[in-house]
Design a protein around this motif. Structure first.
Motif, mmCIF file in Angstrom:
data_model
loop_
_atom_site.group_PDB
_atom_site.id
_atom_site.type_symbol
_atom_site.label_atom_id
_atom_site.label_comp_id
_atom_site.label_asym_id
_atom_site.label_seq_id
_atom_site.Cartn_x
_atom_site.Cartn_y
_atom_site.Cartn_z
ATOM 1 N N SER A 133 -10.256 11.202 8.614
ATOM 2 C CA SER A 133 -9.438 10.998 7.416
ATOM 3 C C SER A 133 -9.151 12.293 6.666
ATOM 4 O O SER A 133 -8.440 12.273 5.656
ATOM 5 C CB SER A 133 -10.129 10.013 6.467
ATOM 6 O OG SER A 133 -11.356 10.547 6.009
ATOM 7 N N THR A 141 0.003 8.065 5.159
ATOM 8 C CA THR A 141 -1.448 8.022 5.005
ATOM 9 C C THR A 141 -1.945 6.603 4.780
ATOM 10 O O THR A 141 -1.278 5.796 4.137
ATOM 11 C CB THR A 141 -1.865 8.893 3.799
ATOM 12 O OG1 THR A 141 -1.291 10.193 3.944
ATOM 13 C CG2 THR A 141 -3.370 9.023 3.717
ATOM 14 N N HIS A 171 -3.797 3.935 2.828
ATOM 15 C CA HIS A 171 -4.168 3.790 1.425
ATOM 16 C C HIS A 171 -4.803 2.432 1.128
ATOM 17 O O HIS A 171 -4.977 2.087 -0.033
ATOM 18 C CB HIS A 171 -2.933 3.939 0.526
ATOM 19 C CG HIS A 171 -2.352 5.308 0.502
ATOM 20 N ND1 HIS A 171 -3.003 6.395 -0.034
ATOM 21 C CD2 HIS A 171 -1.161 5.773 0.967
ATOM 22 C CE1 HIS A 171 -2.242 7.470 0.077
ATOM 23 N NE2 HIS A 171 -1.122 7.127 0.692
ATOM 24 N N CYS A 172 -5.130 1.661 2.141
ATOM 25 C CA CYS A 172 -5.584 0.297 1.871
ATOM 26 C C CYS A 172 -6.958 0.282 1.209
ATOM 27 O O CYS A 172 -7.680 1.281 1.210
ATOM 28 C CB CYS A 172 -5.588 -0.538 3.150
ATOM 29 S SG CYS A 172 -6.900 -0.168 4.294
ATOM 30 N N ASP A 198 5.229 9.373 3.048
ATOM 31 C CA ASP A 198 3.774 9.233 3.109
ATOM 32 C C ASP A 198 3.372 8.327 4.271
ATOM 33 O O ASP A 198 3.828 7.188 4.355
ATOM 34 C CB ASP A 198 3.240 8.674 1.797
ATOM 35 C CG ASP A 198 1.728 8.682 1.757
ATOM 36 O OD1 ASP A 198 1.161 9.736 1.457
ATOM 37 O OD2 ASP A 198 1.124 7.627 2.037
ATOM 38 N N VAL A 258 -9.444 5.767 4.323
ATOM 39 C CA VAL A 258 -8.410 6.213 3.398
ATOM 40 C C VAL A 258 -8.128 7.690 3.688
ATOM 41 O O VAL A 258 -9.036 8.513 3.714
ATOM 42 C CB VAL A 258 -8.863 6.029 1.935
ATOM 43 C CG1 VAL A 258 -7.840 6.634 0.978
ATOM 44 C CG2 VAL A 258 -9.081 4.552 1.631
ATOM 45 N N GLY A 259 -6.885 8.016 3.935
ATOM 46 C CA GLY A 259 -6.506 9.376 4.279
ATOM 47 C C GLY A 259 -6.156 9.567 5.743
ATOM 48 O O GLY A 259 -5.604 10.602 6.125
ATOM 49 N N TYR A 291 0.795 -1.231 0.000
ATOM 50 C CA TYR A 291 0.000 0.000 0.000
ATOM 51 C C TYR A 291 0.828 1.282 0.000
ATOM 52 O O TYR A 291 0.305 2.359 -0.314
ATOM 53 C CB TYR A 291 -0.907 0.037 1.238
ATOM 54 C CG TYR A 291 -1.967 -1.043 1.277
ATOM 55 C CD1 TYR A 291 -2.816 -1.259 0.204
ATOM 56 C CD2 TYR A 291 -2.123 -1.838 2.417
ATOM 57 C CE1 TYR A 291 -3.788 -2.248 0.262
ATOM 58 C CE2 TYR A 291 -3.102 -2.826 2.476
ATOM 59 C CZ TYR A 291 -3.927 -3.020 1.400
ATOM 60 O OH TYR A 291 -4.889 -3.989 1.457
ATOM 61 N N TRP A 292 2.096 1.200 0.348
ATOM 62 C CA TRP A 292 2.904 2.395 0.580
ATOM 63 C C TRP A 292 3.025 3.226 -0.682
ATOM 64 O O TRP A 292 3.355 2.728 -1.753
ATOM 65 C CB TRP A 292 4.274 1.970 1.065
ATOM 66 C CG TRP A 292 4.950 2.981 1.948
ATOM 67 C CD1 TRP A 292 4.464 4.175 2.363
ATOM 68 C CD2 TRP A 292 6.257 2.854 2.518
ATOM 69 N NE1 TRP A 292 5.369 4.794 3.175
ATOM 70 C CE2 TRP A 292 6.478 4.013 3.282
ATOM 71 C CE3 TRP A 292 7.243 1.872 2.464
ATOM 72 C CZ2 TRP A 292 7.670 4.222 3.986
ATOM 73 C CZ3 TRP A 292 8.419 2.070 3.165
ATOM 74 C CH2 TRP A 292 8.630 3.232 3.911
ATOM 75 N N ALA A 293 2.808 4.566 -0.551
ATOM 76 C CA ALA A 293 2.783 5.430 -1.731
ATOM 77 C C ALA A 293 4.030 6.291 -1.882
ATOM 78 O O ALA A 293 4.289 6.820 -2.958
ATOM 79 C CB ALA A 293 1.552 6.341 -1.694
#
Length: 402
Positions: free
Chosen positions: A385, A174, A176-177, A172, A270-271, A166-168
């Protein structure tokens, strides 16, 4: 006799025809499996050329992130078998346990480690279904196996593989899953911390268990109360250092971790940013005496924040505020009363023995009565979020009501 001979010849022709058809079919299947390469990966798959390059790009990005996080370069080319259409493949193209995993919609990484005294070398091969996340997940296992010789205990191994998926970006933090994962976690019975780190777990059990392990690793990896210990713990676990465990590193903080983990699972989306929602365990609280007042600055882009006020059940307290904050970058400014829908309003909660009361309304000024003994925490009300782009601070003044 002649009839039997003719029948035998017909059977032989049928046999060779079937064999030829099987050979042709196998050749057709093999022709759909192509090899693609990048700096760190060699991948055999039935993806299109465009799909292969897109996946390799994602894999290289992911590998760059995790290798920088753990501070160690990839130890060698990672070999991968990625399956989009299982009918193109045959069971003899991979080990039986890998075939079983892929055929049920999952993946498997097989790592072979050879040691000569203190010197060792490991080679990992990935087998994965070509969905959005499984190749990245398994590639994290492959990297860890080749770089450290082990992926650590199941809770850490699978949790960190999910983070890698999931890592962006390097900075980051946040969430993101996938939304269906969040829905499952928020609607399922809570899994206690002890259950998550239990040594008797086994890999490949279910995506649901992977999701729970991800929540713990995400919390420990990004929450400011625990992140400094988390990376050294992971490196020690993967290096199989003796007497190193979750309990040895975090045992004295178990209650705090459990509390923050519950709050994370209850409020995540998410967020969500666990770093901005890190609980303040250090600030000293004290009751107000006489006419003495307490003052504290509250940030719009953080979760619950310490007011420094220790309240007593049934006592009334007065409060006033000064300043403005926004609910988005360069957005409209609001006082502690917030906007017409109540977003941006100052709200409070009382912490007592690792339990929270229901949040209650505050605002720019007024009084409130404490429903129980405890410590007062406050925050700017907005969806958990969405707080990351909030701006500004408000000064909160508290004193005993007259």
């Amino acid at each position: 006799m002649r009839t039997k001979l003719i029948a035998l010849l017909i059977c032989e022709l049928i046999f060779w025809n079937c064999l030829n058809q099987s050979t042709i079919l196998a050749q057709e299947r093999a022709s759909q499996i192509r090899e693609s390469r990048s700096k760190n990966f060699v991948m055999r798959s039935d993806l299109s050329a465009e799909e292969s390059q897109e996946l390799l790009k994602r894999l290289e990005t992911m590998l760059d992130l995790v290798s920088k996080y753990w501070g160690k370069k990839n130890a060698g080319i990672i070999e991968m078998y990625v399956v989009k259409d299982l009918s193109v493949w045959s069971p003899d193209m991979m080990p039986a346990n890998a075939w079983q995993s892929v055929s049920t919609g999952g993946g498997l990484t097989i790592t072979q480690k050879r040691s000569l005294g203190r010197v060792w070398q490991a080679k990992a091969v990935v087998y994965a279904i070509a969905d959005r996340g499984t190749p990245q997940h398994e590639a994290v296992h492959a990297y860890c196996g080749q770089a450290f010789g082990s992926t650590g205990p199941v809770w850490y191994s699978e949790g960190m593989a999910e983070i890698g998926k999931y890592w962006a970006g390097p900075d980051d933090k946040t969430v993101h899953c996938d939304p269906y994962v969040i829905k499952y976690l928020k609607t399922s019975p809570y899994k206690p911390l002890q259950e998550l780190v239990d040594r008797d777990q086994f890999t490949g059990d279910s995506w649901q268990n992977y999701a729970w392990r991800w929540t713990l690793c995400h919390l420990l990896g990004f929450n400011e109360n625990y992140s400094q210990r988390f990376k050294p713990l992971g490196l020690a676990l993967m290096s199989e250092q003796p007497r190193i465990s979750f309990a040895a590193v975090y045992g004295t903080m178990a209650k705090e971790i459990e509390f923050e983990h519950k709050m994370f699972v209850e409020n995540m989306d998410v967020g969500y940013r666990v770093d901005l929602c890190s609980w303040d365990w250090r600030t000293k609280f004290q009751p107000l005496r006489g006419s003495r007042a307490s003052s504290v600055k509250i940030k719009a882009d953080h979760g619950w924040q310490a007011s420094r006020l220790e309240v007593t059940a049934g006592e009334r307290y007065s409060y006033s505020t000064n300043g403005e904050w926004t609910l988005e970058e360069d957005g409209e400014e609001f006082t502690a009363d917030g906007n017409d829908t109540g977003d941006g309003r100052l709200i409070g909660v009382i912490f007592n023995d690792y339990e929270l009361t229901k949040p209650f309304e505050l605002g720019t000024d007024g009084t409130f009565e404490a429903e129980c003994d405890g410590k007062l925490y406050v925050r700017c009300r907005e969806d958990w979020s969405k707080i990351a782009d909030n701006e500004g601070t408000i000064t909160l003044k508290l004193q005993a009501a007259r």
